[in-house]
Design an enzyme around this catalytic site. Structure first.
Site, PDB file in Angstrom:
ATOM      1  CE1 TYR A 109      56.300  36.693  36.603  1.00 32.71           C
ATOM      2  CE2 TYR A 109      56.973  36.365  34.318  1.00 32.71           C
ATOM      3  CZ  TYR A 109      56.247  35.968  35.426  1.00 32.71           C
ATOM      4  OH  TYR A 109      55.478  34.823  35.356  1.00 32.71           O
TER       5      TYR A 109
ATOM      6  CB  SER B 191      57.567  32.624  33.353  1.00 28.19           C
ATOM      7  OG  SER B 191      57.255  33.301  32.147  1.00 28.19           O
TER       8      SER B 191
HETATM    9  P1  NAP Z   1      47.887  35.648  39.852  1.00 25.47           P
HETATM   10  O1  NAP Z   1      46.534  35.352  39.379  1.00 25.47           O
HETATM   11  O2  NAP Z   1      48.342  37.067  39.903  1.00 25.47           O
HETATM   12  O3  NAP Z   1      48.072  34.965  41.283  1.00 25.47           O
HETATM   13  C1  NAP Z   1      49.283  35.124  41.980  1.00 25.47           C
HETATM   14  C2  NAP Z   1      49.154  34.453  43.325  1.00 25.47           C
HETATM   15  O4  NAP Z   1      50.400  34.628  44.005  1.00 25.47           O
HETATM   16  C3  NAP Z   1      48.070  35.096  44.203  1.00 25.47           C
HETATM   17  O5  NAP Z   1      47.463  34.102  44.978  1.00 25.47           O
HETATM   18  C4  NAP Z   1      48.884  36.031  45.084  1.00 25.47           C
HETATM   19  O6  NAP Z   1      48.282  36.323  46.343  1.00 25.47           O
HETATM   20  C5  NAP Z   1      50.116  35.164  45.282  1.00 25.47           C
HETATM   21  N1  NAP Z   1      51.239  35.922  45.833  1.00 25.47           N
HETATM   22  C6  NAP Z   1      51.851  37.020  45.359  1.00 25.47           C
HETATM   23  N2  NAP Z   1      52.815  37.420  46.212  1.00 25.47           N
HETATM   24  C7  NAP Z   1      52.805  36.542  47.240  1.00 25.47           C
HETATM   25  C8  NAP Z   1      53.536  36.409  48.442  1.00 25.47           C
HETATM   26  N3  NAP Z   1      54.494  37.287  48.784  1.00 25.47           N
HETATM   27  N4  NAP Z   1      53.264  35.354  49.266  1.00 25.47           N
HETATM   28  C9  NAP Z   1      52.312  34.468  48.947  1.00 25.47           C
HETATM   29  N5  NAP Z   1      51.546  34.561  47.851  1.00 25.47           N
HETATM   30  C10 NAP Z   1      51.809  35.586  47.005  1.00 25.47           C
HETATM   31  O7  NAP Z   1      48.981  34.897  38.957  1.00 25.47           O
HETATM   32  P2  NAP Z   1      48.932  33.494  38.190  1.00 25.47           P
HETATM   33  O8  NAP Z   1      48.813  33.788  36.747  1.00 25.47           O
HETATM   34  O9  NAP Z   1      47.971  32.575  38.852  1.00 25.47           O
HETATM   35  O10 NAP Z   1      50.444  33.025  38.429  1.00 25.47           O
HETATM   36  C11 NAP Z   1      50.786  31.891  39.172  1.00 25.47           C
HETATM   37  C12 NAP Z   1      52.222  31.538  38.820  1.00 25.47           C
HETATM   38  O11 NAP Z   1      52.309  31.228  37.416  1.00 25.47           O
HETATM   39  C13 NAP Z   1      53.209  32.669  39.058  1.00 25.47           C
HETATM   40  O12 NAP Z   1      54.406  32.167  39.580  1.00 25.47           O
HETATM   41  C14 NAP Z   1      53.434  33.246  37.671  1.00 25.47           C
HETATM   42  O13 NAP Z   1      54.677  33.885  37.560  1.00 25.47           O
HETATM   43  C15 NAP Z   1      53.342  31.985  36.822  1.00 25.47           C
HETATM   44  N6  NAP Z   1      53.036  32.221  35.399  1.00 25.47           N
HETATM   45  C16 NAP Z   1      51.852  32.754  35.027  1.00 25.47           C
HETATM   46  C17 NAP Z   1      51.582  32.937  33.656  1.00 25.47           C
HETATM   47  C18 NAP Z   1      50.274  33.503  33.174  1.00 25.47           C
HETATM   48  O14 NAP Z   1      50.115  33.705  31.935  1.00 25.47           O
HETATM   49  N7  NAP Z   1      49.299  33.778  34.047  1.00 25.47           N
HETATM   50  C19 NAP Z   1      52.545  32.577  32.705  1.00 25.47           C
HETATM   51  C20 NAP Z   1      53.752  32.042  33.120  1.00 25.47           C
HETATM   52  C21 NAP Z   1      53.976  31.854  34.486  1.00 25.47           C
HETATM   53  P3  NAP Z   1      47.343  37.637  46.591  1.00 25.47           P
HETATM   54  O15 NAP Z   1      45.973  37.261  46.112  1.00 25.47           O
HETATM   55  O16 NAP Z   1      47.435  37.846  48.058  1.00 25.47           O
HETATM   56  O17 NAP Z   1      47.954  38.751  45.778  1.00 25.47           O
END
Ligand code: NAP
Length: 251
Positions: free
Chosen positions: A174, A159
Site C-alpha cells: 500500500y 495517503s
Molecule cells: P474502502 O471503504 O475500502 O472503499 C474502497 C473503495 O474502492 C470501494 O468502493 C471499492 O469498491 C473501491 N475499489 C477497490 N478496488 C477497486 C477497483 N479495482 N476499481 C474500482 N473501485 C475499486 O476505503 P476508503 O477508506 O473509503 O478509501 C478511499 C480512498 O482513501 C482510498 O484510496 C484509500 O487508500 C484512501 N485512504 C483511506 C484512509 C482511511 O483511513 N480510510 C486513509 C488514507 C487514505 P468495492 O466495494 O467493489 O470493493
C-alpha cells in the site's frame, strides 16, 4: 457554481446538464470516503457520476443518496479494467461531452501485517494495479474530455502512508503504491502546467471506513479536503501539491 470558461459541447444530448453545471466522476464511490465525496460534490451543484466496479452496488448507493434528495448517476468503473474504463469514457463523452472533475479515489490492499522483506510480490503488483495504474489509466482515458476546454480538476486520493517523510515497515504494498501515486501526481501536474487542469494529491486522514476500521474520523470530515481540491477556483494555481485538510504536507 460556475468556475469554468464557456465550454464547447461536442455531443448534444437531452440528458446533458446545462453548461454552467460541472460534471464530476468519483471512482470507488459505492462506499466509504468515495460515497461521501459524491454526496458533498453533488451538494455544490455538480452533476456527479458515482463510479463503482459492481454496478448493482453503485446503483444501490445512488438510490440511498436519492432518498436524501441527492440525484447522482451510477456508472460501472473497475479501475483495473481498461475496456471498462474506455466504455465509461465513451459514455461520459456521449452524454455530457466533457468532464470537469475527476476524483481517483478507488483504493485497496491496505496490507497491514505484511513486511517488505517477505510479502508476496503478487500482492504488491495487485496494489500497484489498483492504486497506481488504476488512477493512471483513468486519467489517460478522461483527459481528452478536459483538455479541449482548458479546465479540469484531478484529485488523486493518496495517503500519508505514501509520504517519504513517514518511516515504517507496515503495509509495504500500500505504502509503495501511494508513494508512486504521489510521484505520478507531480509528473502529470508538471505536464499539464498552464493547461487549466490542476492535479493534486490529497490524504483524507485516518477515516472510519471498511479500510480504515474504527477509531478514525467520520468520512464526512475527511471528504472535505478532497472536495476542496476538486473545487479550486478558476484562477487557482494550486497544482502538483500534496494536502491534508487543505494544508500542504510533505511528500
Ligand atoms: P474502502 O471503504 O475500502 O472503499 C474502497 C473503495 O474502492 C470501494 O468502493 C471499492 O469498491 C473501491 N475499489 C477497490 N478496488 C477497486 C477497483 N479495482 N476499481 C474500482 N473501485 C475499486 O476505503 P476508503 O477508506 O473509503 O478509501 C478511499 C480512498 O482513501 C482510498 O484510496 C484509500 O487508500 C484512501 N485512504 C483511506 C484512509 C482511511 O483511513 N480510510 C486513509 C488514507 C487514505 P468495492 O466495494 O467493489 O470493493
Amino acid at each position: 457554481m460556475n468556475m469554468r470558461p464557456q465550454a464547447r459541447r461536442s455531443f448534444s444530448s437531452f440528458t446533458a446538464p446545462p453548461l454552467e453545471q460541472q460534471i464530476a466522476l468519483v471512482s470507488g464511490a459505492n462506499r466509504g470516503l468515495g460515497l461521501e465525496v459524491v454526496r458533498q460534490l453533488a451538494a455544490t451543484g455538480m452533476a456527479v457520476l458515482l463510479g463503482s466496479r459492481d454496478l448493482t452496488l453503485g446503483e444501490r448507493a445512488a438510490q440511498r443518496l436519492r432518498r436524501d434528495g441527492i440525484d447522482v448517476t451510477a456508472i460501472q468503473l473497475d479501475v483495473t479494467d481498461q475496456t471498462g474504463i474506455d466504455a465509461a469514457a465513451r459514455y461520459i463523452e456521449n452524454t455530457y461531452g466533457r468532464l470537469d472533475v475527476l476524483i481517483n479515489n478507488a483504493g485497496a490492499y491496505y496490507d497491514m501485517g505484511e513486511l517488505p522483506s517477505s510479502i508476496d510480490l503478487d500482492t504488491v503488483r495487485a496494489a500497484l494495479e489498483t492504486n497506481l495504474f488504476g488512477a493512471w489509466r483513468v486519467c489517460e482515458a478522461l483527459l481528452p474530455l478536459m483538455r479541449p476546454f482548458g479546465f479540469g480538476r484531478i484529485v488523486n486520493v493518496s495517503s500519508g502512508c505514501g509520504s517519504s517523510a513517514v518511516d515504517g515497515e507496515c503495509c509495504p504494498a500500500y505504502r509503495v503504491s501511494k508513494a508512486a501515486l504521489n510521484t505520478y501526481t507531480r509528473t502529470l501536474a508538471a505536464e499539464l502546467g498552464g493547461s487549466g487542469i490542476l492535479v493534486n494529491a490529497v490524504c483524507p486522514g485516518w477515516t472510519n471506513t471498511d479500510m480504515g476500521g474504527t477509531g478514525g474520523r467520520p468520512a464526512s470530515e475527511s471528504a472535505q479536503g478532497v472536495v476542496w481540491a476538486a473545487c479550486l477556483p478558476a484562477k487557482s494555481s494550486i497544482t502538483g501539491g500534496f494536502f491534508r485538510d487543505r494544508q500542504r504536507i510533505d511528500w
